[in-house]
Design a protein around this motif. Structure first.
Motif, mmCIF file in Angstrom:
data_model
loop_
_atom_site.group_PDB
_atom_site.id
_atom_site.type_symbol
_atom_site.label_atom_id
_atom_site.label_comp_id
_atom_site.label_asym_id
_atom_site.label_seq_id
_atom_site.Cartn_x
_atom_site.Cartn_y
_atom_site.Cartn_z
ATOM 1 N N LEU A 1 -56.100 -75.692 31.793
ATOM 2 C CA LEU A 1 -55.690 -76.563 32.889
ATOM 3 C C LEU A 1 -54.248 -77.022 32.694
ATOM 4 N N SER A 2 -53.586 -77.291 33.791
ATOM 5 C CA SER A 2 -52.245 -77.884 33.756
ATOM 6 C C SER A 2 -52.304 -79.204 34.514
ATOM 7 N N LEU A 3 -51.948 -80.304 33.848
ATOM 8 C CA LEU A 3 -52.000 -81.624 34.447
ATOM 9 C C LEU A 3 -50.605 -82.229 34.501
ATOM 10 N N LEU A 4 -50.272 -82.812 35.641
ATOM 11 C CA LEU A 4 -48.983 -83.454 35.847
ATOM 12 C C LEU A 4 -49.201 -84.825 36.470
ATOM 13 N N VAL A 5 -48.375 -85.778 36.056
ATOM 14 C CA VAL A 5 -48.367 -87.104 36.668
ATOM 15 C C VAL A 5 -47.345 -87.079 37.802
ATOM 16 N N LEU A 6 -47.801 -87.345 39.030
ATOM 17 C CA LEU A 6 -46.931 -87.286 40.193
ATOM 18 C C LEU A 6 -46.715 -88.681 40.763
ATOM 19 N N PRO A 7 -45.478 -89.005 41.140
ATOM 20 C CA PRO A 7 -45.220 -90.297 41.790
ATOM 21 C C PRO A 7 -45.543 -90.218 43.282
ATOM 22 N N ASP A 8 -45.355 -91.321 43.962
ATOM 23 C CA ASP A 8 -45.489 -91.377 45.415
ATOM 24 C C ASP A 8 -44.097 -91.513 46.019
ATOM 25 N N VAL A 9 -43.782 -90.663 46.989
ATOM 26 C CA VAL A 9 -42.508 -90.753 47.699
ATOM 27 C C VAL A 9 -42.705 -91.635 48.929
ATOM 28 N N LEU A 10 -41.976 -92.732 48.978
ATOM 29 C CA LEU A 10 -42.061 -93.661 50.111
ATOM 30 C C LEU A 10 -41.144 -93.140 51.223
ATOM 31 N N HIS A 11 -41.660 -92.177 52.007
ATOM 32 C CA HIS A 11 -40.820 -91.471 52.970
ATOM 33 C C HIS A 11 -40.320 -92.381 54.080
ATOM 34 N N MET A 12 -41.039 -93.481 54.335
ATOM 35 C CA MET A 12 -40.601 -94.396 55.388
ATOM 36 C C MET A 12 -39.329 -95.140 54.998
ATOM 37 N N LYS A 13 -39.012 -95.206 53.703
ATOM 38 C CA LYS A 13 -37.828 -95.925 53.245
ATOM 39 C C LYS A 13 -36.617 -95.022 53.059
ATOM 40 N N LEU A 14 -36.760 -93.717 53.306
ATOM 41 C CA LEU A 14 -35.635 -92.805 53.137
ATOM 42 C C LEU A 14 -34.540 -93.114 54.160
ATOM 43 N N PRO A 15 -33.274 -93.085 53.740
ATOM 44 C CA PRO A 15 -32.180 -93.298 54.704
ATOM 45 C C PRO A 15 -32.174 -92.211 55.774
ATOM 46 N N PRO A 16 -31.636 -92.523 56.952
ATOM 47 C CA PRO A 16 -31.651 -91.514 58.045
ATOM 48 C C PRO A 16 -30.894 -90.241 57.711
ATOM 49 N N ASP A 17 -29.813 -90.348 56.934
ATOM 50 C CA ASP A 17 -29.014 -89.166 56.615
ATOM 51 C C ASP A 17 -29.451 -88.485 55.330
ATOM 52 N N CYS A 18 -30.602 -88.856 54.793
ATOM 53 C CA CYS A 18 -31.055 -88.303 53.513
ATOM 54 C C CYS A 18 -31.897 -87.055 53.757
ATOM 55 N N CYS A 19 -31.488 -85.973 53.139
ATOM 56 C CA CYS A 19 -32.262 -84.721 53.160
ATOM 57 C C CYS A 19 -32.372 -84.257 51.709
ATOM 58 N N PRO A 20 -33.304 -84.834 50.933
ATOM 59 C CA PRO A 20 -33.341 -84.579 49.476
ATOM 60 C C PRO A 20 -33.583 -83.115 49.159
ATOM 61 N N LEU A 21 -33.088 -82.723 48.010
ATOM 62 C CA LEU A 21 -33.193 -81.346 47.539
ATOM 63 C C LEU A 21 -34.332 -81.232 46.547
ATOM 64 N N LEU A 22 -35.243 -80.334 46.802
ATOM 65 C CA LEU A 22 -36.345 -80.039 45.886
ATOM 66 C C LEU A 22 -35.943 -78.840 45.040
ATOM 67 N N VAL A 23 -35.854 -79.024 43.727
ATOM 68 C CA VAL A 23 -35.314 -78.005 42.822
ATOM 69 C C VAL A 23 -36.441 -77.416 41.986
ATOM 70 N N PHE A 24 -36.515 -76.080 41.979
ATOM 71 C CA PHE A 24 -37.440 -75.344 41.116
ATOM 72 C C PHE A 24 -36.619 -74.498 40.158
ATOM 73 N N VAL A 25 -36.932 -74.583 38.872
ATOM 74 C CA VAL A 25 -36.196 -73.839 37.854
ATOM 75 C C VAL A 25 -37.188 -73.047 37.025
ATOM 76 N N ASN A 26 -36.901 -71.748 36.870
ATOM 77 C CA ASN A 26 -37.689 -70.896 35.993
ATOM 78 C C ASN A 26 -36.887 -70.668 34.711
ATOM 79 N N PRO A 27 -37.230 -71.341 33.617
ATOM 80 C CA PRO A 27 -36.426 -71.206 32.394
ATOM 81 C C PRO A 27 -36.538 -69.838 31.741
ATOM 82 N N LYS A 28 -37.477 -68.998 32.181
ATOM 83 C CA LYS A 28 -37.661 -67.684 31.567
ATOM 84 C C LYS A 28 -36.932 -66.574 32.300
ATOM 85 N N SER A 29 -36.280 -66.877 33.408
ATOM 86 C CA SER A 29 -35.645 -65.829 34.209
ATOM 87 C C SER A 29 -34.402 -65.295 33.519
#
Length: 892
Positions: A570-598
């Motif tokens: 099994l793989s277990l991760l602790v995930l936070p909660d994103v309060l999307h209602m509080k995001l600024p109007p001009d905010c478009c956050p970047l979701l980054v995925f990195v493969n360290p084995k590539s």
């Protein structure tokens, strides 16, 4: 930087006489145990005190310079033979710069932390031209670096680093809507310009200048006071996930778990031989004791019961004729304690026998008598250094700082005097009017003790009848330096509703929520009263658990990492909660995925860089749970972008996961950028991200992602029909289930796919050898040479239908369906020459190009861009290939 002395006697804080209340066990070092007036620390350290009050808690002393030295404030050369050096943190300054020093000394730095946040130290590494944030010396040996901020420390300086890491989420303790600059001193490039005065503020010689770790603003330490306190996140503000929009109640989890950082075995501090102020430093006695110079001796110094129990000490070198007060001050400086030396004393510990257990030192008493020279064991062995422990003298009263734990208070803290009659309840009654909360009853508040360790921040709620003076005495008995790392907060006595989200991957796919709950209950004995399944991703075999108990969440997390379900971990991760209602109007956050084995295994460094440039909660390591946890975290974000750092296979993996989960996303079609880390990187070439990452500045990469234009690209679905495979032994017909895969680049059948399969299997067997693109391409050449004489006559085993019309195949060994004009690390199989039979291909034209190759030699010619072209079969929106035998396929 090196300092030597000016002639003359050393003037020490607290004078030279022993306090009358000191017991006989305090050291009175010198010839035959008599106190003697000595010349201080010898020729390296003697000198006069800096005139005037100490700046920012420093203890400056004038020293004579014997080597080229630079000022830590202005980074200019210190001309002449004299400079001013702090005895505790090694801060060097011009005399003219003393009044401008704003950088706090290591001894008082913990008291200036706004919100205590622990660091996340990774494995040891070599960091050239970097300086330790504690002792301000260069990092020549392997050192430690925080994975979230720019803190660099020596291993033995870790216990003295304060918990001043970035606050990346709200945890219910001290949550701020306005974000302030988070300054980190030193380790700036030598050509860095100050944001205020536009002069050079960086240096490669000393730790000079400061940098905000959120917005990247760089300035002189003095000039930074001219900037406003609030931080706007700088150039990357539209890509950063604001900390005020992330909530995570991490009471029972370390920061390594919260940020999904793999825990490395961090060695115990103390592998260096040199310490601050010329003091030889050691912990656990692992390094060999170097014979001191003539007239000097080495002492083991412990700072309390905890150090004795762990047998962790620091070595100090002092003159044999040094006075007891001088030795005490040297010992206090070794532990970065800047309190008045007259409030402490040294007590001797009995020496362990040379043939006995080396751990006997930790079991020794605390007040044994000083051993005479004649009582030591004689022989050819090196004599063990004398051992002493720093003790705090009894105090009848003490001044204590009390901090408020709520917002919008006009003061940072209030100072009150505690006596033997002071308890937690009386302190709360006394400070409430000072914080403007006198209207509310004291029963609504409580006193919380916070231990601000460098790797963990621990909070303890004190009982109402807890005597505070006794509490402080116990803390000093445990460790005299722990008092400077301990704070007392007045908090509201409200009940916190526990809520922890645990992502659980590696489960069997295709089950119902009830079946997943039953499976987890069997594997980890989950408690139904506090654990519920909130989200189910049955196609990926993953669920998200809502846990309403901190202790149960910690138990499941620690147990699940060692649990197997139907043969899979099994793989277990602790995930936070994103309060999307509080995001600024001009905010478009970047979701980054990195493969360290590539590819060339550069993903590890990029992972750390993106965690420091962005919010670490928005950076995911693909080898730890895959891309699904990231998409789940951003499922309610109305607009976001994705950056995939890896090869073409990694990009296909992320796009496939996005295709399966897009119906659950508030932003179903996010733009996807690529940082090519693989071997071929054909998709990165076509989308103009380059042929491969070659060490560009990660900040520039993020700026390029922010400025990139969105383009469309076709993605194709490949259906592998069910096949009947007969068994000759039992005459039983086994049917392989159909499989659906997604394709973005190309799909090969035959020799091309066979080479890719051999490469994949070789990398899985020995992943440590695939550390560079050049080596990876060499493996392709090797497996290709092994099949150069191979012939299987693919055209006799394969039937191809294009637009529902069967195509007669020439003599070929491989068939490739192409979606982009790049194959095999940049080769254009279709070619750019005009052909009246076909239109010019595009990656968004809704058409596939079908080509054939006659063998390995043919493929080599195409890769070398020779005139020999592949056999063009045609373009199609619907192709079907039927075969009478099993063939390898390579969809990307």
């Amino acid at each position: 930087m090196a300092a030597a002395t000016e002639p003359g006697a050393r003037v020490w804080l607290g004078g030279g006489s022993v306090r009358p209340s000191s017991p006989a066990s305090s050291p009175v070092l010198g010839a035959r145990g008599h106190a003697r007036q000595g010349p201080g620390q010898g020729s390296e350290r003697a000198g006069g005190r800096a005139p005037g009050p100490a700046a920012a808690g420093h203890s400056f002393r004038k020293v004579t310079l014997t080597k080229p030295t630079f000022c830590h404030l202005c980074s200019d050369f210190v001309w002449g033979l004299a400079g001013f050096l702090c005895d505790v943190c090694n801060f060097m300054s011009h005399e003219k710069c003393l009044k401008h020093v704003r950088t706090p000394c290591t001894g008082i730095a913990p008291s200036l932390v706004r919100v205590p946040v622990a660091h996340c130290f990774g494995p040891r590494g070599l960091y050239k031209r970097r300086f330790c944030s504690v002792c301000r010396k260069g990092l020549e040996a392997p050192a430690l670096r925080c994975e979230v901020c720019e803190l660099h420390v020596h291993p033995d300086c870790v216990p003295f680093a304060c918990s001043d890491c970035r606050q990346c989420h709200q945890d219910g303790h001290q949550d701020y809507d306005t974000h302030h600059h988070h300054w980190r001193e030193g380790n700036l490039p030598s050509g860095t310009r100050c944001e205020v005065c536009r002069k050079t503020c960086g240096s490669s010689d000393v730790p000079a200048g400061v940098r905000c770790e959120w917005c990247g603003v760089q300035a002189h330490a003095v000039c930074s006071t001219a900037l406003g306190p609030e931080c706007a996140f700088g150039r990357l503000r539209s890509m950063v996930l604001p900390p005020s929009c992330v909530r995570l109640l991490s009471r029972n989890f370390s920061k390594m778990h919260c940020f999904r950082i793999a825990e490395a075995v961090v060695p115990e501090p103390g592998d260096r031989d040199d310490g601050a102020d010329g003091i030889a430093t050691g912990v656990l006695g692992r390094e060999a004791l170097v014979a001191p110079e003539s007239g000097k001796q080495i002492l083991k110094i412990f700072d309390g019961n905890d150090a004795i129990r762990r047998n962790q000490f620091r070595l100090v070198t002092v003159p044999r004729l040094a006075r007891s007060q001088e030795v005490l001050e040297v010992a206090l400086r070794a532990y970065c304690v800047i309190e008045d030396a007259r409030d402490f004393e040294l007590q001797a510990l009995p020496l362990p026998s040379l043939s006995g257990d080396t751990q006997a030192l930790g079991k020794a008493g605390l007040s044994g008598p000083v051993e005479e020279e004649g009582s030591r064991v004689s022989g050819p062995q090196e004599p063990m250094p004398e051992a002493w422990v720093i003790r705090s003298l009894p105090r009848t009263q003490e001044v204590l700082k009390i901090y408020p734990a709520w917002l919008k208070v006009g003061v940072a803290y209030v100072s009150i005097r505690v006596t033997p009659q002071s308890t937690a309840q009386t302190v709360v009654l006394e400070v409430l009017p000072l914080f403007g909360r006198q209207v509310e009853g004291p029963e609504s508040f409580q006193l919380v003790e916070v231990l601000m360790g460098s790797k963990q921040v621990q909070r303890t709620v004190l009982a109402d009848e807890e005597p505070l003076l006794d509490r402080l005495r116990d803390i000093r008995q445990t460790s005299v330096r722990q008092v400077s790392q301990t704070r007392f907060y007045v908090t509201e006595s409200r009940t916190v509703t526990p809520h922890v989200s645990l992502f659980v991957g590696g489960l069997p796919p295709g089950l119902s929520p009830q079946e997943y709950s039953h499976l987890l209950h069997e594997a980890m004995a989950t408690k139904a009263a506090v654990v519920s399944v909130s989200h189910v991703y049955n196609s990926q075999g993953a669920v998200v658990l809502d846990v309403a108990c901190f202790a149960e969440a910690e138990r499941l997390f620690m147990l699940g990492r060692d649990t197997m379900v139907r043969g899979r971990p099994l793989s277990l991760l602790v995930l936070p909660d994103v309060l999307h209602m509080k995001l600024p109007p001009d905010c478009c956050p970047l979701l980054v995925f990195v493969n360290p084995k590539s590819g060339g295994l550069k993903g590890r460094d990029l992972l750390c860089s993106f965690r420091r440039l962005l919010n670490p909660h928005q950076v995911f390591e693909l080898t730890n749970g895959g891309p699904l946890p990231g998409f789940h975290l951003f499922s309610q974000v109305p607009c976001f972008r994705v950056l995939v750092c890896g090869g073409d296979g990694t990009v296909g993996w992320v796009l496939g996961a996005l295709e399966e989960i897009r119906h659950r996303l508030a932003c179903p079609e996010p733009s996807v950028a690529i940082l090519p880390l693989g071997t071929g990187n054909d998709l990165g070439r076509v989308l103009r991200w380059g042929a491969g990452y070659s060490g560009e500045d990660p900040f520039s990469v993020l700026v390029s992602v922010d400025e990139a234009d969105a383009v469309l690209m076709d993605r194709w679905t490949i259906l592998l029909d069910a096949q009947e495979a007969s068994s000759t032994e039992n005459s039983v017909v086994d049917t392989e289930p159909p499989k659906i895969v997604q394709m973005s680049n190309y799909c090969g059948i035959g020799i091309d796919a066979e080479l890719s399969l051999d490469f994949h299997q070789a990398r899985e067997e020995e992943p440590g050898k695939f550390t560079s693109r050049f080596h990876n391409k060499g493996v392709y050449v090797r497996v290709g040479l092994q099949k150069i004489s191979h012939s299987r006559g693919l055209h006799r085993e394969l039937r191809l239908q294009v637009e529902q019309q069967e195509v007669e195949l020439p003599s070929i060994e491989g068939l490739i369906f192409i979606n982009i004009p790049s194959w095999g690390s940049g080769a254009d199989l279709w070619g750019s020459d005009s052909d009246p039979r076909f239109e010019k291909p595009r990656m968004d034209d809704g058409l596939l190009e079908v080509v054939g190759v006659t063998g390995v030699v043919h493929m080599v010619h195409m890769l070398r861009k020779a005139k020999q072209r592949p056999r063009k079969v045609g373009t199609t929106r619907d192709a079907r290939a039927d075969t009478s035998s099993a063939l390898e396929g390579d969809p990307k």
